[in-house]
Structure formats: structure tokens, C-alpha cells
Write a protein that holds these residues in place. Structure first.
Motif, PDB file in Angstrom:
ATOM      1  N   SER A  18       0.659  -1.367   0.025  1.00 35.51           N
ATOM      2  CA  SER A  18      -0.036   0.129   0.234  1.00 35.51           C
ATOM      3  C   SER A  18       1.017   1.217  -0.029  1.00 35.51           C
ATOM      4  O   SER A  18       0.749   2.261  -0.626  1.00 35.51           O
ATOM      5  N   VAL A  19       1.922   1.185   0.603  1.00 41.77           N
ATOM      6  CA  VAL A  19       3.083   2.329   0.636  1.00 41.77           C
ATOM      7  C   VAL A  19       3.532   2.502  -0.932  1.00 41.77           C
ATOM      8  O   VAL A  19       3.427   3.867  -1.050  1.00 41.77           O
ATOM      9  N   LEU A  20       3.850   1.415  -1.497  1.00 39.46           N
ATOM     10  CA  LEU A  20       3.987   1.736  -2.779  1.00 39.46           C
ATOM     11  C   LEU A  20       2.961   2.547  -3.466  1.00 39.46           C
ATOM     12  O   LEU A  20       3.262   3.356  -4.472  1.00 39.46           O
ATOM     13  N   ALA A  21       1.631   2.127  -3.508  1.00 40.67           N
ATOM     14  CA  ALA A  21       0.515   2.775  -3.949  1.00 40.67           C
ATOM     15  C   ALA A  21       0.276   4.085  -3.746  1.00 40.67           C
ATOM     16  O   ALA A  21       0.418   5.020  -4.852  1.00 40.67           O
ATOM     17  N   TYR A  22       0.334   4.378  -2.468  1.00 36.02           N
ATOM     18  CA  TYR A  22       0.104   5.924  -2.412  1.00 36.02           C
ATOM     19  C   TYR A  22       1.572   6.862  -2.485  1.00 36.02           C
ATOM     20  O   TYR A  22       1.344   8.115  -2.769  1.00 36.02           O
ATOM     21  N   GLY A  23       2.603   5.907  -2.576  1.00 36.10           N
ATOM     22  CA  GLY A  23       3.828   6.854  -2.919  1.00 36.10           C
ATOM     23  C   GLY A  23       3.677   7.125  -4.460  1.00 36.10           C
ATOM     24  O   GLY A  23       4.541   8.268  -4.621  1.00 36.10           O
ATOM     25  N   SER A  24       3.216   6.309  -5.211  1.00 42.28           N
ATOM     26  CA  SER A  24       2.983   6.805  -6.927  1.00 42.28           C
ATOM     27  C   SER A  24       2.326   8.047  -6.788  1.00 42.28           C
ATOM     28  O   SER A  24       2.796   8.712  -7.723  1.00 42.28           O
ATOM     29  N   VAL A  25       1.334   8.440  -6.093  1.00 37.59           N
ATOM     30  CA  VAL A  25       0.599   9.377  -6.026  1.00 37.59           C
ATOM     31  C   VAL A  25       1.471  10.678  -5.482  1.00 37.59           C
ATOM     32  O   VAL A  25       1.317  11.732  -6.205  1.00 37.59           O
ATOM     33  N   LEU A  26       2.272  10.333  -4.631  1.00 31.60           N
ATOM     34  CA  LEU A  26       3.370  11.648  -4.423  1.00 31.60           C
ATOM     35  C   LEU A  26       4.253  11.872  -5.610  1.00 31.60           C
ATOM     36  O   LEU A  26       4.405  13.022  -5.851  1.00 31.60           O
ATOM     37  N   GLY A  27       4.656  10.652  -6.227  1.00 32.13           N
ATOM     38  CA  GLY A  27       5.478  10.806  -7.388  1.00 32.13           C
ATOM     39  C   GLY A  27       5.026  11.746  -8.596  1.00 32.13           C
ATOM     40  O   GLY A  27       5.549  12.723  -9.133  1.00 32.13           O
ATOM     41  N   VAL A  28       3.512  11.089  -8.522  1.00 35.78           N
ATOM     42  CA  VAL A  28       2.752  12.076  -9.776  1.00 35.78           C
ATOM     43  C   VAL A  28       2.903  13.574  -9.438  1.00 35.78           C
ATOM     44  O   VAL A  28       2.890  14.504 -10.238  1.00 35.78           O
ATOM     45  N   SER A 140      10.129   4.299  -1.801  1.00 35.05           N
ATOM     46  CA  SER A 140      11.100   5.034  -2.902  1.00 35.05           C
ATOM     47  C   SER A 140      10.659   4.583  -4.395  1.00 35.05           C
ATOM     48  O   SER A 140      10.353   5.295  -5.154  1.00 35.05           O
ATOM     49  N   ALA A 141      10.624   3.067  -4.296  1.00 33.22           N
ATOM     50  CA  ALA A 141      10.201   2.534  -5.767  1.00 33.22           C
ATOM     51  C   ALA A 141       8.915   3.222  -6.171  1.00 33.22           C
ATOM     52  O   ALA A 141       8.642   3.774  -7.402  1.00 33.22           O
ATOM     53  N   GLY A 142       7.610   3.356  -5.353  1.00 29.98           N
ATOM     54  CA  GLY A 142       6.409   4.105  -5.496  1.00 29.98           C
ATOM     55  C   GLY A 142       6.622   5.330  -6.021  1.00 29.98           C
ATOM     56  O   GLY A 142       5.923   5.834  -7.158  1.00 29.98           O
ATOM     57  N   THR A 143       7.298   5.961  -5.378  1.00 38.15           N
ATOM     58  CA  THR A 143       7.395   7.531  -5.669  1.00 38.15           C
ATOM     59  C   THR A 143       8.379   7.689  -7.005  1.00 38.15           C
ATOM     60  O   THR A 143       7.526   8.539  -7.928  1.00 38.15           O
ATOM     61  N   LEU A 144       9.091   7.038  -7.212  1.00 40.95           N
ATOM     62  CA  LEU A 144       9.905   7.314  -8.276  1.00 40.95           C
ATOM     63  C   LEU A 144       9.286   6.938  -9.433  1.00 40.95           C
ATOM     64  O   LEU A 144       9.141   7.292 -10.746  1.00 40.95           O
ATOM     65  N   MET A 145       8.444   5.893  -9.356  1.00 40.39           N
ATOM     66  CA  MET A 145       7.469   5.127 -10.411  1.00 40.39           C
ATOM     67  C   MET A 145       6.685   5.975 -10.910  1.00 40.39           C
ATOM     68  O   MET A 145       6.295   6.360 -12.136  1.00 40.39           O
ATOM     69  N   GLY A 146       5.831   6.734  -9.679  1.00 39.37           N
ATOM     70  CA  GLY A 146       4.946   7.646 -10.107  1.00 39.37           C
ATOM     71  C   GLY A 146       5.352   8.685 -10.859  1.00 39.37           C
ATOM     72  O   GLY A 146       4.534   9.481 -11.626  1.00 39.37           O
ATOM     73  N   HIS A 147       6.602   9.273 -10.534  1.00 39.58           N
ATOM     74  CA  HIS A 147       7.370  10.453 -11.148  1.00 39.58           C
ATOM     75  C   HIS A 147       7.286  10.164 -12.616  1.00 39.58           C
ATOM     76  O   HIS A 147       7.128  10.987 -13.489  1.00 39.58           O
ATOM     77  N   THR A 148       7.718   8.879 -12.798  1.00 41.59           N
ATOM     78  CA  THR A 148       7.873   8.562 -14.171  1.00 41.59           C
ATOM     79  C   THR A 148       6.722   8.628 -15.000  1.00 41.59           C
ATOM     80  O   THR A 148       6.754   8.824 -16.283  1.00 41.59           O
TER      81      THR A 148
END
Length: 236
Positions: A18-28, A140-148
Motif C-alpha cells: 500500500s505504501v508503494l501505491a500512495y507513494g506513486s501519488v506523491l511521485g505524480v 522510494s520505488a512507488g514515488t519514483l515510479m509515479g514520477h516516471t
């Protein structure tokens, strides 16, 4: 210690998804704000606090208000004074450098997992550290994936990614519930204080108000978590 480390990783793995999921929101959001991938990676390592990082992005602009951002992050992370106090018995006898290094990787998720392990008599510094590394890597993986993927996802809410942040904390709350009647009062006091503070004061002070009020209520009612036993702590 390695066995405790792997056990901490394993316990933290479900919430880390779940951390990966909402981390991707931060990345976006970071991509939309013009934060570079390198800047985001540094933020993940230096701050490593999801809520504080969301606040930082809200305040992000061309001319960074460094003082305001620093104060906001400090306020958001004051709750870790309470978290650190709850881990005092776990770090008993450990050198200062180890306390500082391991506490940097303490997040709400691996702290909650360690508290649950403590009630089973299986908590240790290794368990806490393993959970922290797991959460950090997924975050970290989630945020960087979301940023990409930031340019491709115009509306992350449509995928319910923003709800993952709420869902994981609901899961942590349920996991910490021991079923005891004297657990209920601190939770009610914390919730009431947070709601009242959120309505009366701007900013994120309600997080601190809820944490301190709930902790005070628990202390006054004698509601204490069990200590880690000596034999298990020796494995840290």
C-alpha cells in the motif's frame, strides 16, 4: 539479528504494498510540481516521511520558502517524539549512533508492526530496522515510479491511489487494537482532540494534538504496552 531483520521485512511487506501505491501519488504530484527525479530521491532519503513530503510538495515553488518548509516538516514529524518514547525499552543499552541511524528509518508502518510484535514478545531493533528498510524501498520505488508515469496519469484519484494512504492507516489501527476496554478511551480522546484542533486551527497541528492527547489519556489511565522481554531484546 539477521533473522529478526528478515522477520521485520516479512511483517511489513503487506502494508508496504500500500505504501508503494500512495507513494506513486506523491511521485505524480512531484512531477507536476517540477521536482526532478534526483530531487525526489534525495527527499525520500533525507526526509522519509510520507505526510511531511506531501506538505513539502504543497509548498513547492520556484523560490523555495526554506524556513517555512522546514518548520512545516518539523511540526508534521513532532509525533515521532512520541514514537521514540514508545521504543525506549527496545533501544535500552544501545549506543547513540545506532539509535539515530535506526530511528531515521522508523515510519508509522514499521513502528506499528514492531508494536504488534512487542505484544507477542518478539520485538527487537532488528525487527524494527528490517521493517523500516522494507517500507523505505517500497516508498522510494512507488514515488519514483509515479514520477516516471506522471505525464501519463492525469487523474490519480480515478485509480483510487489516493485512498491507499487512508486504507493503510486504517489497517494499522485495526492491527493495534487489542480488544481491551481501557484501549478505547485514549483512542476517543485522540480522535476528539484531532477533530477539534483541525476545525479550530489551520495547518497540520491536529496530528500533534491527537497524538499528545491520546498518549496523555493512556498514561493517566495506566494503559501501558508490554515491554519487550530481555531474551528477545538481546538478539537485536
Amino acid at each position: 539479528m539477521m533473522s529478526r531483520f528478515y522477520e521485520g521485512c516479512r511483517d511489513a511487506l503487506p502494508v508496504s504494498v500500500s505504501v508503494l501505491a500512495y507513494g506513486s501519488v506523491l511521485g505524480v504530484l512531484a512531477a507536476r510540481k517540477g521536482v526532478s527525479l534526483a530531487q525526489l530521491a534525495v527527499m525520500n532519503t533525507a526526509v522519509f516521511a510520507g505526510t511531511a513530503q506531501f506538505v513539502m510538495l504543497e509548498m513547492w515553488q520556484d523560490h523555495l520558502p526554506l524556513i517555512e518548509i522546514t518548520l512545516a516538516v518539523l511540526v508534521m514529524n513532532l509525533r515521532y517524539l512520541l514514537v521514540g518514547a514508545s521504543l525506549r525499552s527496545l533501544f535500552a543499552g544501545k549506543p547513540l549512533w545506532k539509535k539515530l541511524a535506526f530511528m531515521h528509518l522508523v515510519a508509522d508502518e514499521n513502528w506499528a508492526m514492531t508494536m504488534a510484535a512487542q505484544r507477542r514478545g518478539k520485538a527487537s531493533v532488528g525487527h524494527l530496522f528490517g521493517g523500516g528498510v522494507c517500507v523505505y524501498l517500497f516508498w522510494s520505488a512507488g514515488t519514483l515510479m509515479g514520477h516516471t508515469m506522471g505525464a501519463a496519469i492525469s487523474n490519480p484519484e480515478a485509480f483510487a491511489l489516493d485512498f491507499a494512504f487512508i486504507a493503510v492507516f486504517l489497517a494499522l489501527v485495526v492491527g493495534l487494537w487489542r480488544g481491551a476496554r481501557n484501549d478505547l478511551l485514549p483512542w476517543i480522546v485522540a480522535a476528539a482532540a484531532a477533530i477539534a484542533c483541525e476545525r479550530l486551527f489551520p495547518g497540520k497541528w491536529y496530528i500533534l494534538a491527537g497524538g499528545f492527547s491520546g498518549s496523555l489519556a493512556a498514561a493517566l489511565t495506566g494503559n501501558k504496552a508490554p515491554h519487550t522481554d530481555t531474551e528477545e531484546a538481546a538478539h537485536a
